[in-house]
Design an enzyme around this catalytic site. Structure first.
Site, PDB file in Angstrom:
ATOM      1  N   GLY A   1       0.863  -1.186   0.000  1.00  0.00           N
ATOM      2  CA  GLY A   1       0.000   0.000   0.000  1.00  0.00           C
ATOM      3  C   GLY A   1       0.885   1.217   0.000  1.00  0.00           C
ATOM      4  CB  THR A   2       3.516   1.946   0.916  1.00  0.00           C
ATOM      5  OG1 THR A   2       4.544   2.085   1.839  1.00  0.00           O
ATOM      6  CG2 THR A   2       3.950   2.458  -0.381  1.00  0.00           C
TER       7      THR A   2
END
Length: 217
Positions: free
Chosen positions: A18-19
């Protein structure tokens, strides 16, 4: 064996970071940062993954995309840089590390789903930040990536200034990560930072309750 209809959805979902990842140059080095949330579908499977991966003593990369793919690329480059440094008897250049990441990413673009920002320090070029994506290699004064980046482009464009000090860059990275983590559902956890200069790399972890807050939090 568990009936497939009873299996939780995350068992069949690809694990992704995701991040939010970021890197920025300052006079004499670089600062990299990332959040720590890893998800599979809508399920958070790891809250404290360090997405800043060591490529060599003074070169790191920030990982986004498929966790397995990104880590595989980082491990391949780490091995090749270690062999290279032994053969030539000196530390590799940051651009060489970024080129390896770019070449691997492009060669296996149909099989791998990952985006890495490469940053570090070497005696020839000082602090450097490189963006590697789909065969592209571009040096930038700063770079952001991951799902959280779309929430902070306006912030980084407004707050970035040329010739920022090391301390200013560290705070810039922390503020950017905190803002992205408060708005992006795929970013969260703690903030990892690494500061790299001629002396080496210094890693730091900032807990969620120690991150700065914004007016709507």
């Amino acid at each position: 064996m568990l009936d497939e209809s009873l299996e939780p959805g995350w068992l069949s979902e690809e694990v992704k970071t995701g991040t939010t990842i970021i890197a920025i140059e300052f006079d004499g080095g670089v600062v990299l940062g990332s959040d720590s949330r890893v998800s599979a579908g809508e399920t958070v499977v790891n809250r404290v993954m360090n997405k800043l991966s060591l490529l060599h003593d003074k070169i790191y990369c920030a990982l986004s995309g498929s966790a397995a793919d990104a880590q595989t690329i980082a491990e391949m480059v780490n091995y090749q840089l270690d062999v290279h440094s032994i053969e030539v008897g000196e530390d590799p250049q940051v651009r060489s590390a970024a080129t390896l990441v770019k070449n691997i990413s492009y060669k296996y673009k149909e099989d791998l789903s990952a985006h890495l920002i490469v940053a570090g320090w070497d005696k020839r070029g000082g602090g450097q930040v490189y963006v590697t994506l789909n065969g592209l290699l571009s040096r930038q004064p700063f770079a952001v990536g991951g799902s959280g980046s779309s929430y902070v482009y306006g912030f980084v464009d407004a707050e970035y200034r040329k010739a920022m000090s090391k301390e200013d860059c560290q705070q810039f990275v922390v503020n950017t990560l905190s803002l992205a983590m408060s708005r992006d559902g795929s970013s969260g956890g703690v903030a990892y930072l690494v500061t790299i200069d001629e002396k080496g790399a210094e890693e730091k972890c900032i807990l969620g309750n120690e991150l700065p807050t914004f007016y709507d939090q």
